[in-house]
Design a protein around this motif. Structure first.
Motif, short mmCIF file in Angstrom:
data_model
loop_
_atom_site.label_atom_id
_atom_site.label_comp_id
_atom_site.label_asym_id
_atom_site.label_seq_id
_atom_site.Cartn_x
_atom_site.Cartn_y
_atom_site.Cartn_z
N GLY A 161 0.82 -1.21 0.00
CA GLY A 161 0.00 0.00 0.00
C GLY A 161 0.85 1.26 0.00
O GLY A 161 0.62 2.20 -0.76
N LEU A 162 1.84 1.26 0.88
CA LEU A 162 2.69 2.44 0.99
C LEU A 162 3.50 2.67 -0.28
O LEU A 162 3.63 3.79 -0.78
N VAL A 163 3.99 1.57 -0.83
CA VAL A 163 4.78 1.66 -2.06
C VAL A 163 3.91 2.20 -3.20
O VAL A 163 4.30 3.09 -3.95
N ARG A 164 2.69 1.65 -3.27
CA ARG A 164 1.77 2.06 -4.33
C ARG A 164 1.49 3.56 -4.27
O ARG A 164 1.55 4.27 -5.28
N SER A 165 1.22 4.03 -3.05
CA SER A 165 0.88 5.45 -2.98
C SER A 165 2.10 6.33 -3.27
O SER A 165 1.98 7.40 -3.87
N TRP A 166 3.27 5.82 -2.89
CA TRP A 166 4.48 6.58 -3.23
C TRP A 166 4.68 6.63 -4.74
O TRP A 166 4.95 7.68 -5.33
N LEU A 167 4.49 5.46 -5.38
CA LEU A 167 4.67 5.41 -6.83
C LEU A 167 3.65 6.32 -7.53
O LEU A 167 3.99 7.03 -8.48
N ASP A 168 2.41 6.30 -7.04
CA ASP A 168 1.38 7.17 -7.66
C ASP A 168 1.81 8.63 -7.57
O ASP A 168 1.64 9.40 -8.51
N ARG A 169 2.34 8.99 -6.42
CA ARG A 169 2.75 10.37 -6.22
C ARG A 169 3.90 10.77 -7.14
O ARG A 169 3.87 11.83 -7.78
N VAL A 170 4.94 9.93 -7.18
CA VAL A 170 6.11 10.34 -7.95
C VAL A 170 5.90 10.19 -9.45
O VAL A 170 6.45 10.94 -10.25
N ASN A 171 5.08 9.24 -9.87
CA ASN A 171 4.96 8.99 -11.31
C ASN A 171 4.01 9.96 -12.01
O ASN A 171 4.10 10.13 -13.22
N VAL A 172 3.10 10.56 -11.24
CA VAL A 172 2.05 11.34 -11.88
C VAL A 172 2.61 12.49 -12.71
O VAL A 172 2.09 12.80 -13.78
N ASP A 173 3.69 13.06 -12.25
CA ASP A 173 4.24 14.21 -12.97
C ASP A 173 5.39 13.86 -13.91
O ASP A 173 6.03 14.74 -14.45
N ARG A 174 5.67 12.59 -14.01
CA ARG A 174 6.87 12.24 -14.77
C ARG A 174 6.51 11.73 -16.16
O ARG A 174 5.51 11.04 -16.34
N PRO A 175 7.37 12.02 -17.13
CA PRO A 175 7.20 11.38 -18.44
C PRO A 175 7.44 9.88 -18.30
O PRO A 175 8.11 9.46 -17.35
N PRO A 176 6.89 9.09 -19.21
CA PRO A 176 6.99 7.62 -19.06
C PRO A 176 8.41 7.14 -18.79
O PRO A 176 8.62 6.26 -17.97
N GLY A 177 9.38 7.73 -19.46
CA GLY A 177 10.76 7.26 -19.31
C GLY A 177 11.32 7.43 -17.92
O GLY A 177 12.30 6.77 -17.55
N ASP A 178 10.76 8.31 -17.12
CA ASP A 178 11.27 8.55 -15.77
C ASP A 178 10.45 7.86 -14.70
O ASP A 178 10.71 8.01 -13.51
N ARG A 179 9.39 7.15 -15.10
CA ARG A 179 8.53 6.53 -14.11
C ARG A 179 9.19 5.31 -13.47
O ARG A 179 9.99 4.62 -14.10
N VAL A 180 8.81 5.07 -12.24
CA VAL A 180 9.36 3.94 -11.49
C VAL A 180 8.31 2.82 -11.45
O VAL A 180 7.14 3.09 -11.20
N VAL A 181 8.74 1.59 -11.73
CA VAL A 181 7.81 0.47 -11.64
C VAL A 181 8.03 -0.23 -10.29
O VAL A 181 9.11 -0.11 -9.69
N PRO A 182 7.01 -0.96 -9.81
CA PRO A 182 7.15 -1.60 -8.49
C PRO A 182 8.38 -2.49 -8.39
O PRO A 182 9.01 -2.56 -7.34
N ALA A 183 8.76 -3.14 -9.49
CA ALA A 183 9.91 -4.06 -9.45
C ALA A 183 11.16 -3.35 -8.96
O ALA A 183 12.00 -3.93 -8.25
N ALA A 184 11.31 -2.06 -9.32
CA ALA A 184 12.50 -1.33 -8.90
C ALA A 184 12.52 -1.16 -7.39
O ALA A 184 13.57 -1.27 -6.75
N VAL A 185 11.35 -0.87 -6.82
CA VAL A 185 11.30 -0.70 -5.37
C VAL A 185 11.55 -2.04 -4.67
O VAL A 185 12.21 -2.10 -3.63
N LEU A 186 11.05 -3.12 -5.27
CA LEU A 186 11.29 -4.44 -4.68
C LEU A 186 12.78 -4.80 -4.73
O LEU A 186 13.33 -5.34 -3.78
N CYS A 187 13.43 -4.46 -5.84
CA CYS A 187 14.87 -4.68 -5.95
C CYS A 187 15.61 -3.83 -4.92
O CYS A 187 16.58 -4.27 -4.30
N TRP A 188 15.14 -2.60 -4.77
CA TRP A 188 15.76 -1.71 -3.79
C TRP A 188 15.71 -2.32 -2.39
O TRP A 188 16.71 -2.39 -1.68
N ALA A 189 14.52 -2.82 -2.03
CA ALA A 189 14.37 -3.39 -0.69
C ALA A 189 15.22 -4.65 -0.54
O ALA A 189 15.82 -4.89 0.52
N THR A 190 15.29 -5.44 -1.59
CA THR A 190 16.08 -6.67 -1.52
C THR A 190 17.56 -6.35 -1.32
O THR A 190 18.25 -6.98 -0.51
#
Lengths: 323, 516, 81
Positions: free
Chosen positions: B317-346
């Motif tokens: 939930g927290l990751v989703r809301s963070w992604l929604d916040r950061v991706n909304v203003d970004r062009p597609p090329g700068d958007r973050v997908v959940p996999a990146a956050v999962l890799c980050w945590a790993t």
């Protein structure tokens, strides 16, 4: 449990004395003084003068007494202050202890354990500092041990006492204060195999006793230069564990033997020869050796340091082998 | 002077093919430069050089497959060591030449104890580049080779006997007549096994001391054995050991049956971006070779590694809301997908659970320094690669996203660097995009753990006594029971979970998340 | 934007990502990610590539609308100039 090599050795003595009424300890100053290197401190008070006996300053006499006691059914542990002084008992050890089983046609075993310090590094000069364990490793009829870790200091005495034949344990003087971890359930260690103290792929460093900490430090330094050295601790100097040596060198193709003894006619010569015999077609470089300078060990600190194998010497020899 | 060798680009690689040289002899290179492109069974990889210097010789032509460790090029280190123009002025060379002992490895090692006087032959001698010893000079004369113009393999750029023999075999060099051996040329030093003829006047034609089919080649026993097994003549090899001795690393691999079923190159290979890649290079990386490579590695893993498995489900939930916040203003090329956050945590979790971050080598576990995060990337056509993101535990989620995207792109279309094909310390596999909820990985030896993520799904989830609809993901761990126990593995998964529930975590350097 | 032009753009970008596809066999109502085995990186590349070619930027919240070829083409018709 965190402990020192000295305390581990004392714990092994205490357990041996407690477990078997045939076991007793004798040697110069082992009782009231607590041992020249404080290994037996407190054991006289604990076990009494029958079991912890101070002897006259006559190595030949008390080692001979130990041989006789062993033949008569006791399990004596004889402490000789240094390997240099053991030369006064050489006749008892080499001509008697080592031969009686064979010369009696198998009628008499000599279940004797002799402990002695060896090695330099503490400014005790030439008559207290030599590494003559290779001489004893030359003699059939003896088993020669060199505990280099706290665990081996704790665990080698019991199987040595269980051996029906004479066993000599060499304790390097510079190891007594070394700290290490001991499992809480200490048990006897096996004596038949060398130990790989550090795995590696690029070359094999073979050593034992007091040189092990130096060689492990050298292996760390080599690792920083991208050379992964395997470190073998011989543990038992006679009989040598050929299989562990051969298996390692067949993988790494390079070996350097590190021994505080002199190279000429020394234990390092024996190990190097065995590697050449067993692994000749696997060798990609000559077997290297690092030993003490061929001089009586000097008293002066800087000269003593210069005469002994040091970490840098091991690193240099290893780099030459892999160059 | 060093040999640039075929690198190992992963635990399963034992051979490789140079498909492109990006340098030529004489080029100056610096540590880290990409100097070659190597084709493995799995991928085309740009290979960096690890020392600075000048490229002397390219030893392996484009298209030849060689074993890992085979010298590919020689690189003169430090000051540029260039062959001197031939012929050299004869009058200038004798003093230096007379001082230099022959670079034969039979001279005793100078590691004698300090107090003994050094043997006369071991006196320190300044070695000059390309100055050859009298013995080697005479051998060169006899074999008709210009010793001053040869590539040298000895220490400090000295031409060795093996170099001369190799050159003679290749037909290099000039007729002996143009090679003056000046009247000042000295006799061999006494340490050398000089024949009786040494007393004769210098500068004369000497009796052939060595048959023209080659001098005795100095080689280690292991190298001799390897050469015999490979059916290679020792005198055909350029020695890189002391005094030019042939060592095992100088012996090419035993010729073996090549992978069958070459077929068409995979799309990934065809699309390799190196413009100069020669179309004629025999790319042997067919789908079957790729399959065989994966098969060998995975079979080894299951044969050797006692896997244990754990799974848990994590509220995103927290990751989703963070992604929604950061991706909304970004062009597609700068958007973050959940996999990146999962890799980050790993990566972060692996940094603090060190027992799962490293390698099992020679019956012992070696923790890695830093987290070299492997990312399993499936290739179109069935291939599988696990390139590495170095020091992934030091990157924030934004940076990890950029690296992940870049790495995936280059894994699929070519252009991975050698350092990116090094052994990771732990690997992540993510099959969520295919729709499955769980994946139990097979560990890449010699690693000891693989973390798997499934699809992010909406589930009824209890949050402080209320049931809410939450995005959740199932994370699994496959770990090597030799290296860790289930308890340690469980802590790794728990750490990943906690990192993803902590609103204070700096997922992004630029946009700290607000708590939901 | 014309519907045909929109479809052409999408198929052309798609072909760059998944070179093995045959544009003639694309099921216009099938889900792109499943049909063409696209992972999230591929999908990001598709959104970015089509967006650039069509001169628009598809926000993340509209991903559901562009999940199929038909949907994506319709989206372009509605949003691109």
């Amino acid at each position: 449990m965190r402990t020192t090599y000295r305390d581990a050795m004392r714990a092994a003595l205490r357990q041996a004395l407690a477990d078997d009424p045939r076991v007793f300890l004798m040697g110069e100053d082992v009782g009231r003084y607590g041992g020249c290197f404080a290994v037996s401190l407190g054991l006289l008070e604990e076990f009494g003068p029958e079991r912890v006996r101070d002897t006259p300053l006559s190595e030949s006499a008390f080692v001979g007494a130990g041989v006789g006691a062993a033949m008569a059914g006791m399990r004596p542990i004889v402490e000789i202050m240094t390997v240099n002084f053991s030369l006064l008992a050489l006749d008892q050890i080499v001509n008697n202890a080592a031969t009686i089983l064979h010369m009696s046609g198998g009628q008499f075993n000599v279940p004797l354990v002799i402990r002695m310090t060896t090695g330099a590094g503490r400014q005790l000069a030439a008559q207290h500092s030599h590494s003559l364990e290779g001489w004893y490793a030359h003699v059939p009829g003896l088993r020669v041990l060199a505990p280099a870790t706290v665990e081996d200091a704790r665990g080698m005495l019991a199987p040595a006492l269980a051996d029906p034949d004479p066993v000599i344990i060499f304790e390097h003087g510079s190891l007594y204060a070394m700290e290490g971890d001991l499992p809480d359930d200490t048990r006897p260690v096996e004596l038949d195999h060398a130990a790989v103290r550090r795995p590696g792929r690029d070359l094999t460093l073979v050593t034992y006793g007091g040189c092990l900490p130096k060689v492990l430090a050298a292996a760390d330094a080599l690792s920083a230069e991208g050379v992964e050295a395997e470190v073998i601790d011989l543990r038992t100097l006679r009989p040598l564990d050929d299989d562990t040596l051969a298996e390692s060198v067949a993988r790494t193709h390079r070996a350097v033997v590190v021994d505080e003894g002199w190279r000429t006619g020394g234990l390092s010569a024996e190990v190097a020869a065995r590697i050449s015999e067993q692994c000749f077609w696997d060798l990609d470089a000559p077997v290297g050796r690092v030993g003490s300078a061929e001089v009586p060990i000097p008293y002066a600190k800087h000269m003593e340091e210069a005469a002994l194998p040091q970490v840098d010497d091991v690193v240099a020899a290893a780099l030459e082998a892999v160059s | 002077m060093g040999a640039f060798t075929m690198p190992s680009l992963g635990a399963d690689m034992d051979r490789g093919t140079v498909v492109e040289w990006r340098v030529a002899p004489g080029d100056r290179v610096s540590r880290g430069d990409i100097i070659a492109v190597v084709d493995t069974e799995k991928s085309t990889v740009e290979v960096e050089v690890f020392e600075s210097g000048v490229v002397e010789e390219l030893l392996v032509p484009v298209g030849e497959e060689v074993e890992v460790g085979t010298p590919l090029a020689t690189i003169a280190s430090g000051e540029a060591i260039q062959p001197l123009p031939a012929p050299s002025p004869p009058a200038a060379s004798p003093p230096a030449a007379s001082a230099a002992p022959p670079p034969t490895p039979s001279s005793p090692p100078s590691r004698s104890p300090a107090p003994s006087p050094p043997p006369p032959s071991a006196s320190p001698v300044p070695v000059r580049a390309h100055v050859v010893s009298p013995l080697v000079r005479h051998l060169a004369e006899e074999l008709g080779v210009d010793a001053e113009a040869l590539p040298a393999s000895g220490p400090g750029g000295v031409v060795t006997r093996a170099d001369v023999v190799a050159a003679a075999r290749l037909g290099l060099g000039v007729p002996p007549a143009t090679q003056p051996s000046g009247p000042g040329a000295p006799p061999p030093p006494p340490a050398a096994p000089a024949p009786p003829s040494a007393a004769r006047p210098v500068g004369r034609p000497r009796r052939a001391r060595v048959p023209s089919d080659g001098a005795r080649v100095v080689a280690s026993p292991y190298a001799r054995r390897r050469a015999a097994e490979a059916g290679v003549e020792l005198c055909d090899l350029a020695g890189t050991g002391p005094g030019g001795a042939v060592l095992a690393r100088d012996v090419p691999a035993t010729p073996s049956v090549s992978v069958t079923g070459v077929g068409a190159a995979t799309p990934a290979a065809a699309a390799a971006p190196s413009a100069s890649e020669p179309a004629s290079a025999p790319l042997r990386r067919g789908p079957e070779a790729l399959r065989a490579s994966v098969a060998a590695l995975m079979a080894r893993s299951k044969r050797e590694i006692p896997h244990y498995y754990l799974r848990t489900t994590i509220d995103l939930g927290l990751v989703r809301s963070w992604l929604d916040r950061v991706n909304v203003d970004r062009p597609p090329g700068d958007r973050v997908v959940p996999a990146a956050v999962l890799c980050w945590a790993t990566a972060r979790a692996a940094a603090t659970n060190r027992g799962l971050n490293g390698h099992w080598v020679d019956d012992g576990f070696r923790p890695a320094s830093g987290v070299q995060l492997g990312v399993a990337v499936s290739l179109r056509g069935g291939g599988l690669l696990a390139p590495v993101i170095p020091d992934a535990d030091t990157l924030d989620a934004d940076e990890l996203m950029r690296r992940l995207r870049d790495l995936t792109e280059r894994a699929r279309h070519g252009g991975l660097k050698a350092s990116e094909m090094a052994d990771p310390s732990i690997t992540v596999t993510n099959l969520g995009d295919t729709g499955v909820e769980e994946v139990y990985g097979v560990i890449y030896p010699p690693q000891v753990a693989m973390v798997g993520f499934g699809k992010v799904v909406e589930r009824a989830w209890v949050v402080t006594d209320r049931i809410e609809v939450r995005p959740v993901v199932t994370v699994t761990l496959a770990a090597d029971h030799r290296a860790t126990n289930g308890h340690e593995g469980a802590r790794l998964l728990a750490t990943i979970d906690r990192l993803l529930q902590d609103p204070e975590e700096p997922w992004s350097a630029t946009e700290p998340p607000t708590s939901s | 934007m014309e519907r045909d032009r929109a479809t052409d753009i999408i198929v052309s970008v798609l072909s760059g990502i998944a070179p093995e596809i045959d544009p003639g066999t694309v099921d216009p109502s099938g889900e792109l990610q499943f049909e063409f085995d696209l992972d999230s990186m591929d999908f990001l590349n598709l959104v970015e590539g089509v967006g650039k070619a069509a001169g628009i930027e598809v926000p993340e919240r509209d991903y559901a609308a562009i999940a199929t070829l038909d949907g994506f083409a319709q989206y372009l018709v509605a949003h691109a100039g």
